[in-house]
Design a protein around this motif. Structure first.
Motif, PDB file in Angstrom:
ATOM      1  N   ARG A   1       0.875  -1.182   0.000  1.00 28.38           N
ATOM      2  CA  ARG A   1       0.000   0.000   0.000  1.00 28.38           C
ATOM      3  C   ARG A   1       0.909   1.229   0.000  1.00 28.38           C
ATOM      4  N   MET A   2       1.338   1.586  -1.177  1.00 26.15           N
ATOM      5  CA  MET A   2       2.369   2.611  -1.278  1.00 26.15           C
ATOM      6  C   MET A   2       1.784   4.013  -1.228  1.00 26.15           C
ATOM      7  N   SER A   3       2.600   4.907  -0.715  1.00 23.04           N
ATOM      8  CA  SER A   3       2.262   6.330  -0.707  1.00 23.04           C
ATOM      9  C   SER A   3       3.540   7.112  -0.938  1.00 23.04           C
ATOM     10  N   VAL A   4       3.418   8.211  -1.671  1.00 19.63           N
ATOM     11  CA  VAL A   4       4.586   9.052  -1.934  1.00 19.63           C
ATOM     12  C   VAL A   4       4.985   9.740  -0.636  1.00 19.63           C
ATOM     13  N   ARG A   5       6.247   9.566  -0.228  1.00 18.11           N
ATOM     14  CA  ARG A   5       6.704  10.112   1.042  1.00 18.11           C
ATOM     15  C   ARG A   5       7.763  11.212   0.861  1.00 18.11           C
ATOM     16  N   VAL A   6       8.638  11.080  -0.149  1.00 20.41           N
ATOM     17  CA  VAL A   6       9.707  12.062  -0.346  1.00 20.41           C
ATOM     18  C   VAL A   6       9.810  12.422  -1.818  1.00 20.41           C
ATOM     19  N   LEU A   7       9.933  13.737  -2.108  1.00 23.73           N
ATOM     20  CA  LEU A   7      10.170  14.237  -3.463  1.00 23.73           C
ATOM     21  C   LEU A   7      11.508  14.953  -3.480  1.00 23.73           C
ATOM     22  N   PHE A   8      12.301  14.700  -4.528  1.00 24.10           N
ATOM     23  CA  PHE A   8      13.598  15.370  -4.682  1.00 24.10           C
ATOM     24  C   PHE A   8      13.695  15.918  -6.104  1.00 24.10           C
ATOM     25  N   ALA A   9      13.845  17.223  -6.215  1.00 28.44           N
ATOM     26  CA  ALA A   9      13.972  17.874  -7.524  1.00 28.44           C
ATOM     27  C   ALA A   9      14.661  19.207  -7.348  1.00 28.44           C
ATOM     28  N   GLN A  10      15.447  19.613  -8.361  1.00 28.38           N
ATOM     29  CA  GLN A  10      16.134  20.910  -8.355  1.00 28.38           C
ATOM     30  C   GLN A  10      16.999  21.082  -7.108  1.00 28.38           C
ATOM     31  N   GLY A  11      17.593  19.978  -6.648  1.00 27.87           N
ATOM     32  CA  GLY A  11      18.481  20.030  -5.504  1.00 27.87           C
ATOM     33  C   GLY A  11      17.786  20.162  -4.161  1.00 27.87           C
ATOM     34  N   LYS A  12      16.453  20.128  -4.138  1.00 28.54           N
ATOM     35  CA  LYS A  12      15.713  20.270  -2.883  1.00 28.54           C
ATOM     36  C   LYS A  12      14.878  19.022  -2.628  1.00 28.54           C
ATOM     37  N   ARG A  13      14.484  18.888  -1.377  1.00 30.38           N
ATOM     38  CA  ARG A  13      13.714  17.704  -0.993  1.00 30.38           C
ATOM     39  C   ARG A  13      12.537  18.117  -0.122  1.00 30.38           C
ATOM     40  N   GLN A  14      11.376  17.491  -0.368  1.00 34.37           N
ATOM     41  CA  GLN A  14      10.196  17.733   0.458  1.00 34.37           C
ATOM     42  C   GLN A  14       9.624  16.416   0.942  1.00 34.37           C
ATOM     43  N   ILE A  15       9.293  16.367   2.230  1.00 34.22           N
ATOM     44  CA  ILE A  15       8.680  15.180   2.837  1.00 34.22           C
ATOM     45  C   ILE A  15       7.167  15.346   2.807  1.00 34.22           C
ATOM     46  N   ILE A  16       6.484  14.312   2.362  1.00 36.16           N
ATOM     47  CA  ILE A  16       5.018  14.324   2.257  1.00 36.16           C
ATOM     48  C   ILE A  16       4.449  13.449   3.368  1.00 36.16           C
ATOM     49  N   ASP A  17       3.598  14.004   4.181  1.00 41.89           N
ATOM     50  CA  ASP A  17       2.909  13.225   5.206  1.00 41.89           C
ATOM     51  C   ASP A  17       1.499  13.765   5.399  1.00 41.89           C
ATOM     52  N   GLN A  18       0.829  13.301   6.441  1.00 40.73           N
ATOM     53  CA  GLN A  18      -0.561  13.701   6.665  1.00 40.73           C
ATOM     54  C   GLN A  18      -0.693  15.200   6.961  1.00 40.73           C
TER      55      GLN A  18
END
Length: 836
Positions: free
Chosen positions: A342-359
């Protein structure tokens, strides 16, 4: 046209779907209605191409009437008629009828269990009905059904393709040609010669791509049905246990023949009569022949398969039940087996930056919008895979109102993921004339190679990917390209991709996995994780579930090892990462060659060779490819790890109970043999007649096949090491213990009979007490066998075998009636000890 290609069947569509076109009046967006399906099923029947004859009562009865025991009973009855003892003959025939009825009932019940399990294992199909996509048995399809096929599935009926995406099919079952055939959707203006390339045929295997078809023929009307082939016509070879028991029974039979001849000659020599001697020989043969053993084996395997099915695991090959108790290495995938899939997107990395996705995430920064956009474009339009569903869900939430969700674009070309290049691309026709957008996703190293990144840039991307993977995330790379030429490149490397970013998906570990793995380890079973994910992801998951992840070997390292190095690796490593299918097969073979009994889980087309190579292949039933289920021994009805452990536990229990049942069979025949032979050889009056053996058989059969099959699990069952590969069903020690217990019972019975005759008691009285002691001895042997050391420590007091007490109660009542009712006693040649 090649010689082995299938010629088109004239009017095959117009025969079943009206009017005469592949689509007919079927709404491809809604499919058939339930009412229409029922009408068509009533007209065309079930979608089954099967030449196998289903078991009937008459067929079962015919098999029973050919059994040696039945023939011996008829011979004994005939001799009684010749000797003029009509009442004895009729009594024996009445018991014969009772035994035949019980045997037929039990055999038919077992066959019904096997038939129901085969129904569960029947191929399934993804079908569109009443506007909803449903999973149904392939046998329930009707002409006009809209069916989806994808890689690894067996085509469930003949049909005309309405959609095809990089679709190729193996039609060797029909043509004998092993080369796969490319398929394309049938256009309304297509020339007749294109029809074969747009037809799918029942029994073919999809080796690549996806498609949608409308069923044009089912069951015997399909091409497979017309040529009379059956998908179930191949019989399974006898298992090692079946061969062992067959040898065991044959040896007993040879011994019985020799002893019977000796007894007949001895009787003739002492009395001068042949017929009573032959009757004594028949009695002895009935007492020796262990005809229960094949029945026991069949019943244990069939009922065991049903027990295993109740745990959520379907048994496709009965021999797997025998092997479960020998399993010493369990190779498992990570995704969907150890994790929840049951996958969910948790981390995005682009343009040298990273964002954590949570509730708590309110919005996704604009810097990551392009990454999500191309993730969605690189996924299927109507995804089934949990990973792609997670991408679509993230896009639906994160890109709402941004103009990056391109509902008006159309997919025009696809490049499938391959073992050589673990990345896939989708090409989209945009609103700009002649302009196409290409979206790619795949393993980070593969995406870096497609983007032709330099060594330094590649290392930076891979370092970020490894950091994300160390948290147990599954990491993918994303790239984009533009294409404006009329012709499509042959391979993805011909595009000019640019790197977009990385995405990390969280797939939580199943909460019950750690405890289940601990149970395996306590039972002496190594759990080895083989995954295609990053080593850091594999290490994080392995640590969480209790698998040794201190040392990890990658697929690349496996490929570089020779056989000696690989043998050393598998002895010391429990986690393998970034493994390709051919390396998985090599690992399974290496474990086998080192003397291990290997069980392995798998779900994809590429897993099929390894599943087939393992002693026990375990396929995922929900997300597994049809080809994986076909070659597997077991199929998980729910994609979970816990049922695997429950199945191993049940396999051990079934085998332990089977050993007890066979031990009891050996033990219980010894008193009957002694009670038949010794009086004749010594010169005493015969103690047993065929009718007595029949009475004892009515006790023995249910005890062996019902009581011992229902014996509860022993307390230390999952703390014992796996059974050694090649170990005999009855070891010399177990055989000696069973024979000793039987010899003790035989000594007591024959000793009692001899003592009564010596002290001048009447023959009927001596025979009555001796026979009663023999029945009691048979009952006592049940408890003696259950108490033997090889049976393991006793089960918990709360787990009682109620069938034991039912059989004992019935036996006790029957014996009391025999001892108290004079008319009944006379039928057995006995005297009533109690009563008037």
């Amino acid at each position: 046209m090649p010689a082995n290609r299938i010629e088109p069947v004239p009017d095959v569509v117009s025969d079943y779907v009206e009017p005469a076109s592949p689509a007919g009046d079927v709404d491809k967006t809604c499919g058939l209605t339930s009412a229409r399906v029922e009408q068509l099923r009533a007209r065309f029947g079930r979608n089954v191409v099967d030449s196998a004859v289903r078991r009937t009562w008459w067929r079962t009865l015919e098999e029973v009437l050919r059994e040696p025991m039945f023939l011996l009973l008829l011979a004994a009855s005939a001799i009684y008629f010749v000797l003029g003892d009509v009442s004895e003959a009729l009594t024996l025939l009445a018991f014969v009828a009772g035994i035949v009825f019980l045997t037929v009932f039990q055999s038919h019940r077992t066959a019904q269990v096997l038939d129901s399990l085969r129904e569960l294992s029947a191929p399934r199909a993804q079908v569109l009905r009443d506007g909803q996509r449903q999973l149904v048995s392939a046998a329930e399809l009707v002409p006009g059904d809209v069916v989806f096929v994808d890689e690894g599935a067996r085509v469930p009926a003949d049909g005309a393709l309405t959609e095809a995406h990089e679709l190729s099919v193996d039609e060797s079952l029909l043509t004998g040609e092993s080369v796969s055939v490319s398929k394309s959707a049938l256009r309304a203006d297509a020339p007749p010669e294109q029809a074969p390339d747009s037809q799918l045929f029942f029994g073919s295997m999809v080796v690549q791509g996806q498609g949608q078809m409308i069923v044009t023929a089912t069951g015997p009307n399909t091409m497979l049905g017309r040529i009379g082939k059956s998908l179930t016509g191949i019989t399974e070879a006898r298992s090692p246990l079946q061969l062992e028991t067959r040898t065991f029974v044959n040896r007993f039979a040879l011994t019985a023949i020799a002893l019977c001849l000796v007894l007949v000659v001895a009787y003739r020599w002492r009395s001068g009569e042949w017929l009573p001697g032959v009757l004594a020989g028949i009695t002895l043969a009935m007492g020796i022949l262990p005809e229960e053993i094949p029945v026991i084996l069949t019943v244990f395997m069939a009922l065991g398969a049903r027990r295993i099915a109740n745990e959520g695991v379907l048994t496709r090959r009965m021999s797997a039940i025998e092997t479960l108790g020998q399993t010493s290495v369990l190779c498992v995938d990570k995704t969907g087996t150890l994790t929840q899939n049951r996958m969910s997107v948790r981390v995005l990395f682009a343009q040298g930056k990273r964002q954590i996705i949570d509730q708590n995430t309110q919005r996704i920064d604009e810097a990551y919008h392009e990454l999500i956009e191309y993730l969605v474009l690189a996924s299927e339009i109507e995804p089934v895979d949990p990973m792609e569903r997670a991408f679509h869900e993230t896009g639906r939430v994160g890109l709402a109102g941004t103009g990056r969700l391109h509902k008006d674009w159309s997919l025009v070309h696809e490049y499938a993921l391959t073992p050589e290049l673990p990345a896939m691309s989708h090409a989209w026709h945009t609103l700009e004339p002649g302009h196409h957008a290409v979206a790619c996703k795949g393993a980070p190293e593969a995406v870096c190679a497609l983007c032709h990144l330099g060594e330094r840039e590649t290392q930076t991307v891979l370092d970020h990917a490894a950091q994300m993977a160390s948290g147990g995330l599954r990491v993918l790379g994303v790239a984009k390209a533009q294409h404006s030429h009329a012709a499509w490149p042959e391979k993805q490397h011909d595009f000019e991709f640019s790197f977009v970013g990385l995405v990390g998906l969280l797939d939580p570990v199943r909460p019950e996995v750690a405890d289940a793995i601990a149970q395996c380890q306590a039972a002496g079973i190594r759990v080895v994780m083989i995954t295609g994910d990053y080593p850091s992801t594999a290490r994080a998951i392995a640590t969480e579930v209790g698998i040794d992840g201190a040392r990890i070997v990658t697929g690349g390292e496996v490929a570089a090892m020779d056989d000696v190095q690989l043998r050393d690796a598998i002895e010391n490593v429990d986690t393998f990462a970034r493994v390709k299918p051919e390396q998985k097969l090599r690992l399974v073979n290496a474990f086998r060659e080192s003397g291990q009994v290997v069980a392995m889980t798998g779900d994809g087309v590429n897993d099929a060779p390894a599943l087939k190579a393992a002693h026990i292949g375990i396929a995922m039933g929900l997300r597994g490819a049809e080809v994986a289920r076909e070659v597997a021994s077991l199929v998980l009805l729910r994609d979970d790890f816990a049922p695997i452990v429950s199945t191993i536990r049940l396999g051990r229990r079934i085998y332990a109970n089977l050993v007890q049942a066979i031990s009891y069979t050996v033990a219980v025949h010894i008193p009957m043999i002694a009670a038949t032979m010794i009086p004749v050889l010594v010169g005493w009056p015969p103690m047993l007649a065929p009718v007595h053996i029949v009475f004892l058989q009515l006790v023995i059969d249910p005890v062996c096949s019902v009581v011992f099959e229902n014996e509860p699990e022993r307390a230390n069952l999952m703390r014992l090491p796996p059974r050694r590969a090649g170990e005999r069903l009855l070891s010399n020690r177990a055989l000696a213990q069973g024979a000793t217990a039987g010899a003790v019972a035989a000594t007591l019975v024959v000793g009692l009979y001899a003592g009564l005759l010596t002290h001048g008691y009447p023959l009927p009285f001596a025979r009555t007490l001796a026979f009663a002691s023999l029945v009691v001895g048979n009952v006592a042997l049940i408890f003696a066998i259950r108490a033997l050391p090889q049976s393991g420590s006793r089960a918990h007091a709360s787990e009682r075998n109620r069938y034991l007490w039912i059989v004992l109660s019935i036996t006790g009542v029957a014996l009391v009636l025999l001892m108290t009712v004079p008319a009944l006693a006379r039928l057995f040649g006995l005297v009533a000890l109690f009563g008037p």
